[in-house]
Design an enzyme around this catalytic site. Structure first.
Site, PDB file in Angstrom:
ATOM      1  NE  ARG A  83      15.693  -0.430   9.933  1.00 22.72           N
ATOM      2  CZ  ARG A  83      15.293  -0.357   8.655  1.00 22.72           C
ATOM      3  NH1 ARG A  83      14.547   0.649   8.241  1.00 22.72           N
ATOM      4  NH2 ARG A  83      15.634  -1.284   7.802  1.00 22.72           N
ATOM      5  CG  HIS A 127      18.566   0.496   3.639  1.00 20.81           C
ATOM      6  ND1 HIS A 127      17.690   0.641   4.681  1.00 20.81           N
ATOM      7  CD2 HIS A 127      17.881   0.880   2.521  1.00 20.81           C
ATOM      8  CE1 HIS A 127      16.520   1.104   4.225  1.00 20.81           C
ATOM      9  NE2 HIS A 127      16.624   1.265   2.912  1.00 20.81           N
ATOM     10  CD  GLU A 172      11.900  -2.289   2.162  1.00 21.03           C
ATOM     11  OE1 GLU A 172      12.254  -1.912   1.038  1.00 21.03           O
ATOM     12  OE2 GLU A 172      10.987  -1.745   2.804  1.00 21.03           O
ATOM     13  CG  ASN A 301      10.686  -1.731   6.370  1.00 22.67           C
ATOM     14  OD1 ASN A 301      10.798  -1.694   7.595  1.00 22.67           O
ATOM     15  ND2 ASN A 301      11.712  -1.561   5.551  1.00 22.67           N
ATOM     16  CE1 TYR A 303       7.196   3.828   3.571  1.00 20.39           C
ATOM     17  CE2 TYR A 303       8.043   1.582   3.450  1.00 20.39           C
ATOM     18  CZ  TYR A 303       8.206   2.912   3.793  1.00 20.39           C
ATOM     19  OH  TYR A 303       9.386   3.318   4.367  1.00 20.39           O
ATOM     20  CD  GLU A 367      12.183   1.526   5.676  1.00 13.59           C
ATOM     21  OE1 GLU A 367      11.434   1.756   4.709  1.00 13.59           O
ATOM     22  OE2 GLU A 367      13.345   1.135   5.550  1.00 13.59           O
TER      23      GLU A 367
HETATM   24  C1  GBH Z   1      11.423   1.356   1.638  1.00 17.01           C
HETATM   25  O1  GBH Z   1      11.131   0.552   0.573  1.00 17.01           O
HETATM   26  C2  GBH Z   1      12.891   1.514   1.742  1.00 17.01           C
HETATM   27  O2  GBH Z   1      13.426   0.658   2.738  1.00 17.01           O
HETATM   28  C3  GBH Z   1      13.346   2.919   1.966  1.00 17.01           C
HETATM   29  O3  GBH Z   1      14.714   3.010   1.730  1.00 17.01           O
HETATM   30  C4  GBH Z   1      12.533   3.848   1.103  1.00 17.01           C
HETATM   31  O4  GBH Z   1      13.004   5.165   1.147  1.00 17.01           O
HETATM   32  C5  GBH Z   1      11.124   3.792   1.584  1.00 17.01           C
HETATM   33  O5  GBH Z   1      10.651   2.488   1.569  1.00 17.01           O
HETATM   34  C6  GBH Z   1      10.155   4.643   0.787  1.00 17.01           C
HETATM   35  O6  GBH Z   1      10.041   4.196  -0.525  1.00 17.01           O
HETATM   36  O7  GBH Z   1       3.261   0.706  -5.946  1.00 17.01           O
HETATM   37  O8  GBH Z   1       1.433   0.338  -4.399  1.00 17.01           O
HETATM   38  O9  GBH Z   1       2.576  -1.511  -5.448  1.00 17.01           O
HETATM   39  C7  GBH Z   1       9.799   0.543   0.155  1.00 17.01           C
HETATM   40  C8  GBH Z   1       9.470  -0.709  -0.626  1.00 17.01           C
HETATM   41  C9  GBH Z   1       8.179  -1.765  -2.254  1.00 17.01           C
HETATM   42  C10 GBH Z   1       7.137  -0.112  -0.914  1.00 17.01           C
HETATM   43  C11 GBH Z   1       7.138  -1.606  -3.292  1.00 17.01           C
HETATM   44  C12 GBH Z   1       6.057   0.050  -1.929  1.00 17.01           C
HETATM   45  C13 GBH Z   1       5.048  -0.894  -3.910  1.00 17.01           C
HETATM   46  C14 GBH Z   1       3.774  -0.223  -3.560  1.00 17.01           C
HETATM   47  N1  GBH Z   1       8.367  -0.534  -1.517  1.00 17.01           N
HETATM   48  N2  GBH Z   1       5.904  -1.112  -2.772  1.00 17.01           N
HETATM   49  S1  GBH Z   1       2.680  -0.166  -4.944  1.00 17.01           S
END
Ligand code: GBH
Length: 461
Positions: A83, A127, A172, A301, A303, A367
């Site tokens: 991707r 992106h 996103e 995505n 995290y 992701e």
């Molecule tokens: C992605 O965005 C992106 O698509 C990518 O480009 C980037 O490199 C990758 O993630 C890593 O950052 O602080 O616990 O509240 C991530 C979007 C939005 C994920 C906000 C974490 C907050 C977590 N992010 N979110 S917190």
């Protein structure tokens, strides 16, 4: 490497799609080559104080000049999908007008290189690298940007759709709108809540317009979708105020996108929350029909996850502006180098919730991954047991969600290699492959070897 394997991972089918992901500005470099014009990220990086250490993507991983080597690297990981995103300011400098053949040629070569190695290209059209000229004309808060995006998408689609089967419009939109136009933590760095909500609608409209046109033009079997960043939102306690806070946060981060995309209308509670803040979504006649295009694959995505309280530390339920409090409450779990809590259970919960609330929408994890404080040895090798454990627990979380009914068809690790981590610059490393920025030498970390072996094992090959 140890193939430490959570038994849940063994339940994934041999047909499961495995990939790695990147994005254009984070890896390509070559910021002034072959007719590329500045994007909002070039500008943001040059604004003092915005990006850690004053870093920028001028060179990044120099992928633009090392693409064949990088495709070979992807092949060595044994994934079936890559991707990547296409840089709008390369393909259509300035964001309007005819295609720039020299810029487009890079992606043409990339696609051929991938196919020659048996890797499926998975294209993300946007992106975050909006051409600066379009920002100067109003950016995503301006309705015209949606039409410009659809035109640009067609330029790419016309050139690559004979070989590319999987298309994602936006990565996103929450980040583009909220971090870009409200919180100012990403390009273009504005801080205007109303502008951010206008951006939300125009991003969705752009997705709909582009998808409509691409689907009409498609000849062979082609999949269309959008990628959303999501987390599982829950109330910190069972109290009514906390449940309300979680509802508001979930509404503004997740349902404001999914409801119009899948159901054809904005969620009523979110519209009411916005009205209380004096903001109206700028919907015109016909917009909602355009936005609701069939979604072949929803990109997810993931995290981390969040708990919310409607009461601040002083015990107040409203802030200085009289708005209800939405406070994030930590679980107290271990964190990654981003200070994001590690919550694989939230991943399972989110996917099961998505499957329940939006049935019939297949999902792919576009992701998932983590930054840790890697230490490379003299040879450049990184033993990243922490990243391996993160991947293992999160892939297992996906497998568990599937057992519970979520239709998840693939998993792409973020990221192929260390790269420009937006406002964190090069300090934060998300790669499965280590990059020594001084020499541009790439070295697979132990997590990359674990990932390769895990894919092999699941496929039974
Ligand atoms: C992605 O965005 C992106 O698509 C990518 O480009 C980037 O490199 C990758 O993630 C890593 O950052 O602080 O616990 O509240 C991530 C979007 C939005 C994920 C906000 C974490 C907050 C977590 N992010 N979110 S917190």
């Amino acid at each position: 490497p140890t193939v430490g394997l959570d038994p849940a991972i063994d339940t994934l089918p041999a047909s499961f799609r495995w990939g790695v992901a990147t994005s254009a500005y984070q890896i390509e470099g070559a910021h002034e080559e072959d007719g590329r014009t500045p994007s909002i990220w070039d500008t943001y990086c040059r604004t003092p104080g915005m990006v850690h250490d004053g870093d920028n993507g001028d060179v990044a991983c120099d992928h633009y000049h090392r693409m064949p080597e990088d495709v070979a690297l992807i092949g060595s990981l044994g994934v079936d999908t890559y991707r990547f995103s296409v840089a709008w300011p390369r393909v259509q400098p300035g964001g309007r007008g005819p295609v720039n053949p020299a810029g487009l040629a890079f992606y043409d070569r990339l696609v051929d290189e991938l196919l020659a190695k048996g890797i499926d290209p998975w294209v993300t059209l946007y992106h975050w690298d909006l051409p600066q000229e379009l920002e100067d004309a109003g950016g995503w808060p301006a309705r015209d940007t949606a039409y410009r995006f659809a035109d640009y998408s067609m330029l790419v689609f016309d050139a690559l759709s004979d070989r590319v089967r999987e298309w994602t419009t936006l990565n996103e939109p929450w980040c583009s709108a909220m971090l870009g136009y409200y919180e100012g933590r990403q390009a273009p760095g504005r801080q205007d809540f109303g502008a951010a909500i206008h951006a939300v609608h125009h991003l969705l409209l752009g997705h709909g317009l582009a998808t409509q046109r691409m689907r009409e033009a498609a000849t062979g079997p082609t999949g269309f979708g959008i990628t959303l960043n999501m987390s599982h939102s829950s109330p910190a306690t069972d109290s009514e105020v906390d449940r309300e806070a979680a509802r508001r946060a979930d509404g503004l981060s997740r349902r404001i996108y999914l409801d119009p995309l899948v159901k054809g209308h904005y969620p009523e509670d979110v519209v009411a929350d916005l009205a209380r803040r004096g903001v109206t979504i700028p919907v015109r006649d016909g917009d909602l029909e355009v936005i609701r295009q069939p979604i072949d694959v929803l990109g997810v995505n993931y995290y981390s996850s969040h708990r919310f309280s409607g009461v601040d530390e002083q015990g107040n339920t409203t802030d200085a502006d009289g708005l209800p409090v939405d406070r994030t409450v930590r679980f107290g779990l271990p964190v990654t180098a981003m200070d994001w809590e590690i919550i694989p259970e939230g991943f399972t919960e989110l996917l099961v919730q998505l499957g329940r609330e939006y049935p019939g929408v297949p999902m792919v994890i576009t992701e998932n991954g983590a930054a840790f404080d890697d230490e490379a040895d003299e040879t450049g090798f990184v033993r990243d047991a922490d990243r391996t454990a993160y991947l293992e627990s999160h892939i297992a979380a996906v497998a568990k969600a599937r057992e519970l009914g979520a239709d998840v068809r693939g998993y792409f690790a973020w990221s192929l290699m260390d790269n420009f981590e937006w406002s964190y610059g090069y300090e934060k490393r998300f790669g499965l492959v280590h990059v020594d920025y001084a020499t541009q030498v790439r070295t697979p970390k132990s997590s990359a070897l674990w990932y390769r072996d895990t894919i092999r094992r699941v496929r039974g090959s």
